[in-house]
Write a protein that holds these residues in place. Structure first.
Motif, PDB file in Angstrom:
ATOM      1  N   ALA A   1       0.827  -1.212   0.000  1.00 19.29           N
ATOM      2  CA  ALA A   1       0.000   0.000   0.000  1.00 19.29           C
ATOM      3  C   ALA A   1       0.860   1.260   0.000  1.00 19.29           C
ATOM      4  CB  ALA A   1      -0.940  -0.006   1.207  1.00 19.29           C
ATOM      5  N   ASP A   2       1.954   1.259   0.748  1.00 18.66           N
ATOM      6  CA  ASP A   2       2.855   2.417   0.755  1.00 18.66           C
ATOM      7  C   ASP A   2       3.372   2.707  -0.647  1.00 18.66           C
ATOM      8  OD1 ASP A   2       2.607   2.740   3.508  1.00 18.66           O
ATOM      9  OD2 ASP A   2       4.454   1.664   3.978  1.00 18.66           O
ATOM     10  N   LEU A   3       3.785   1.662  -1.346  1.00 24.10           N
ATOM     11  CA  LEU A   3       4.378   1.822  -2.671  1.00 24.10           C
ATOM     12  C   LEU A   3       3.342   2.219  -3.716  1.00 24.10           C
ATOM     13  CD1 LEU A   3       6.730  -1.295  -2.504  1.00 24.10           C
ATOM     14  CD2 LEU A   3       7.444   1.111  -2.484  1.00 24.10           C
ATOM     15  N   VAL A   4       2.165   1.608  -3.660  1.00 23.14           N
ATOM     16  CA  VAL A   4       1.116   1.947  -4.619  1.00 23.14           C
ATOM     17  C   VAL A   4       0.633   3.379  -4.401  1.00 23.14           C
ATOM     18  CG1 VAL A   4      -1.230   1.402  -5.395  1.00 23.14           C
ATOM     19  CG2 VAL A   4       0.393  -0.442  -4.945  1.00 23.14           C
ATOM     20  N   ALA A   5       0.465   3.777  -3.150  1.00 24.75           N
ATOM     21  CA  ALA A   5       0.030   5.148  -2.866  1.00 24.75           C
ATOM     22  C   ALA A   5       1.025   6.163  -3.431  1.00 24.75           C
ATOM     23  CB  ALA A   5      -0.139   5.345  -1.361  1.00 24.75           C
ATOM     24  N   ALA A   6       2.304   5.915  -3.228  1.00 28.53           N
ATOM     25  CA  ALA A   6       3.329   6.827  -3.748  1.00 28.53           C
ATOM     26  C   ALA A   6       3.282   6.885  -5.276  1.00 28.53           C
ATOM     27  CB  ALA A   6       4.707   6.383  -3.276  1.00 28.53           C
ATOM     28  N   ALA A   7       3.033   5.742  -5.905  1.00 30.64           N
ATOM     29  CA  ALA A   7       2.980   5.704  -7.365  1.00 30.64           C
ATOM     30  C   ALA A   7       1.757   6.437  -7.909  1.00 30.64           C
ATOM     31  CB  ALA A   7       2.976   4.249  -7.841  1.00 30.64           C
ATOM     32  N   LEU A   8       0.682   6.504  -7.130  1.00 31.66           N
ATOM     33  CA  LEU A   8      -0.562   7.100  -7.611  1.00 31.66           C
ATOM     34  C   LEU A   8      -0.655   8.604  -7.401  1.00 31.66           C
ATOM     35  CD1 LEU A   8      -3.235   4.445  -6.582  1.00 31.66           C
ATOM     36  CD2 LEU A   8      -2.519   5.050  -8.903  1.00 31.66           C
ATOM     37  N   VAL A   9       0.133   9.142  -6.504  1.00 34.05           N
ATOM     38  CA  VAL A   9       0.040  10.578  -6.221  1.00 34.05           C
ATOM     39  C   VAL A   9       0.170  11.432  -7.491  1.00 34.05           C
ATOM     40  CG1 VAL A   9       1.183  12.510  -5.063  1.00 34.05           C
ATOM     41  CG2 VAL A   9       0.713  10.414  -3.797  1.00 34.05           C
ATOM     42  N   PRO A  10       1.115  11.148  -8.383  1.00 33.48           N
ATOM     43  CA  PRO A  10       1.202  11.969  -9.598  1.00 33.48           C
ATOM     44  C   PRO A  10      -0.019  11.882 -10.506  1.00 33.48           C
ATOM     45  CG  PRO A  10       3.243  10.736  -9.250  1.00 33.48           C
ATOM     46  CD  PRO A  10       2.225  10.178  -8.311  1.00 33.48           C
ATOM     47  N   TRP A  11      -0.824  10.834 -10.350  1.00 29.63           N
ATOM     48  CA  TRP A  11      -2.003  10.649 -11.197  1.00 29.63           C
ATOM     49  C   TRP A  11      -3.253  11.274 -10.593  1.00 29.63           C
ATOM     50  CZ3 TRP A  11      -1.115   8.598 -15.933  1.00 29.63           C
ATOM     51  CH2 TRP A  11       0.082   7.903 -16.103  1.00 29.63           C
ATOM     52  N   ALA A  12      -3.116  11.887  -9.432  1.00 26.66           N
ATOM     53  CA  ALA A  12      -4.270  12.430  -8.729  1.00 26.66           C
ATOM     54  C   ALA A  12      -4.554  13.880  -9.107  1.00 26.66           C
ATOM     55  CB  ALA A  12      -4.074  12.296  -7.221  1.00 26.66           C
ATOM     56  N   ASP A  13      -4.073  14.301 -10.275  1.00 26.55           N
ATOM     57  CA  ASP A  13      -4.443  15.630 -10.766  1.00 26.55           C
ATOM     58  C   ASP A  13      -5.887  15.645 -11.251  1.00 26.55           C
ATOM     59  OD1 ASP A  13      -3.618  13.904 -12.819  1.00 26.55           O
ATOM     60  OD2 ASP A  13      -3.275  15.574 -14.201  1.00 26.55           O
ATOM     61  N   ARG A  14      -6.488  14.452 -11.365  1.00 32.56           N
ATOM     62  CA  ARG A  14      -7.919  14.314 -11.619  1.00 32.56           C
ATOM     63  C   ARG A  14      -8.510  13.455 -10.504  1.00 32.56           C
ATOM     64  NH1 ARG A  14      -7.246  12.426 -17.887  1.00 32.56           N
ATOM     65  NH2 ARG A  14      -5.627  13.960 -18.377  1.00 32.56           N
ATOM     66  N   PRO A  15      -9.801  13.539 -10.275  1.00 29.35           N
ATOM     67  CA  PRO A  15     -10.420  12.695  -9.244  1.00 29.35           C
ATOM     68  C   PRO A  15     -10.150  11.217  -9.508  1.00 29.35           C
ATOM     69  CG  PRO A  15     -11.962  14.386  -9.974  1.00 29.35           C
ATOM     70  CD  PRO A  15     -10.790  14.453 -10.907  1.00 29.35           C
ATOM     71  N   LEU A  16      -9.959  10.470  -8.420  1.00 31.56           N
ATOM     72  CA  LEU A  16      -9.679   9.042  -8.513  1.00 31.56           C
ATOM     73  C   LEU A  16     -10.827   8.238  -7.908  1.00 31.56           C
ATOM     74  CD1 LEU A  16      -5.945   8.896  -7.272  1.00 31.56           C
ATOM     75  CD2 LEU A  16      -6.761   8.969  -9.641  1.00 31.56           C
ATOM     76  N   VAL A  17     -11.118   7.108  -8.540  1.00 35.25           N
ATOM     77  CA  VAL A  17     -12.024   6.107  -7.971  1.00 35.25           C
ATOM     78  C   VAL A  17     -11.297   4.772  -8.047  1.00 35.25           C
ATOM     79  CG1 VAL A  17     -13.200   5.787 -10.198  1.00 35.25           C
ATOM     80  CG2 VAL A  17     -14.328   5.061  -8.101  1.00 35.25           C
ATOM     81  N   PHE A  18     -11.427   3.951  -7.014  1.00 33.00           N
ATOM     82  CA  PHE A  18     -10.739   2.662  -6.961  1.00 33.00           C
ATOM     83  C   PHE A  18     -11.726   1.521  -7.195  1.00 33.00           C
ATOM     84  CE2 PHE A  18      -6.930   3.657  -3.914  1.00 33.00           C
ATOM     85  CZ  PHE A  18      -6.464   4.590  -4.814  1.00 33.00           C
TER      86      PHE A  18
END
Length: 258
Positions: free
Chosen positions: A75-92
């Protein structure tokens, strides 16, 4: 916030880039699963939603990398990888182990980055606070294969190819270890809506365990039951895509008034 790179990162696969999308749907695979599991969902999704599929280490093009057998570490690694993609709203959307991982990633995004998801779709998984004693990861190879056959979660071509099967078993075992040794750490509820989805004949989760996801959000909760077992979604792709699209549209309409 960092800008996502043009090419897919080590962790993220974009099978159908949609640069003008309003929302990004992040798909998290089940134990032993790969990013390509979500190719059909990506293909079916409308143009307003761009699908990102997470690729865990130890499989497909990341097969040479060590597997990660801990949900918190992953989870730590995936969260860090996703931060740059959060310039738009995210849904999981997370299936089985991916639902638990999605929950933990969502916690980290809220806590560490102030990023609140448009929604978390938790598929075929009991709520984080519902613990079961499971030891599939401790079985020998044959025991793990028997479990996979019981759940019908592995491509039949792979199940019939011993060489291929032995290539993917280390990743499957590591994922099962991560899922089965996960310990829920009580904390603040998520601020995003949660939608729990489950098959009505799933041996891995009861209706009560799936409905308990509602205890993990201070926002809205929805519970949907489909005909089928642990991999019910294989037969209900269009319904799930429609449910995600409808949810995203509703949440975006609500956002200005919040």
């Amino acid at each position: 916030m960092a800008k996502p790179v043009e090419d897919d990162s080590l962790w993220i696969r974009r099978f159908h880039p949609r640069p003008d999308s309003e929302v990004r749907l992040v798909c998290l695979p089940h134990a032993g699963g790969s990013a390509s599991f979500y190719f059909p969902m990506s293909d079916m999704m409308g143009t307003s939603v761009e699908v990102l599929s997470v690729q865990y280490p130890g499989r497909q093009d990341r097969r040479a990398e060590p597997c990660i057998s801990s949900i918190p570490e992953l989870a730590d690694l995936v969260a860090a990888a996703l931060v740059p993609w959060a310039d738009r709203p995210l849904v999981f959307f997370g299936h089985s182990m991916g639902a638990t991982l999605g929950f933990e990633v969502a916690r980290r995004l809220e806590r560490d980055h102030g990023i609140v998801l448009v929604g978390l779709f938790a598929s075929a998984r009991r709520a984080p606070s519902r613990k079961r004693h499971e030891t599939v990861h401790q079985r020998d190879d044959r025991g793990i294969i028997t479990e996979l056959q019981r759940l019908s979660g592995t491509n039949s071509q792979i199940m019939g190819d011993e060489e291929l099967l032995r290539m993917v078993l280390p990743a499957i075992r590591a994922d099962y270890r991560a899922a089965e040794t996960y310990e829920y750490d009580p904390g603040p509820k998520l601020r995003c809506p949660i939608v729990s989805l489950v098959g009505d004949d799933d041996p891995k989760v009861t209706m009560d365990e799936a409905r308990a996801w509602g205890e993990h959000t201070e926002s809205s909760f929805d519970f949907q039951v489909f005909p089928g077992g642990h991999f019910y979604l294989a037969s209900h792709q269009s319904e799930i895509v429609n449910a995600i699209s409808d949810h995203v549209l509703t949440q975006l309409r609500l956002k200005p008034s919040q």
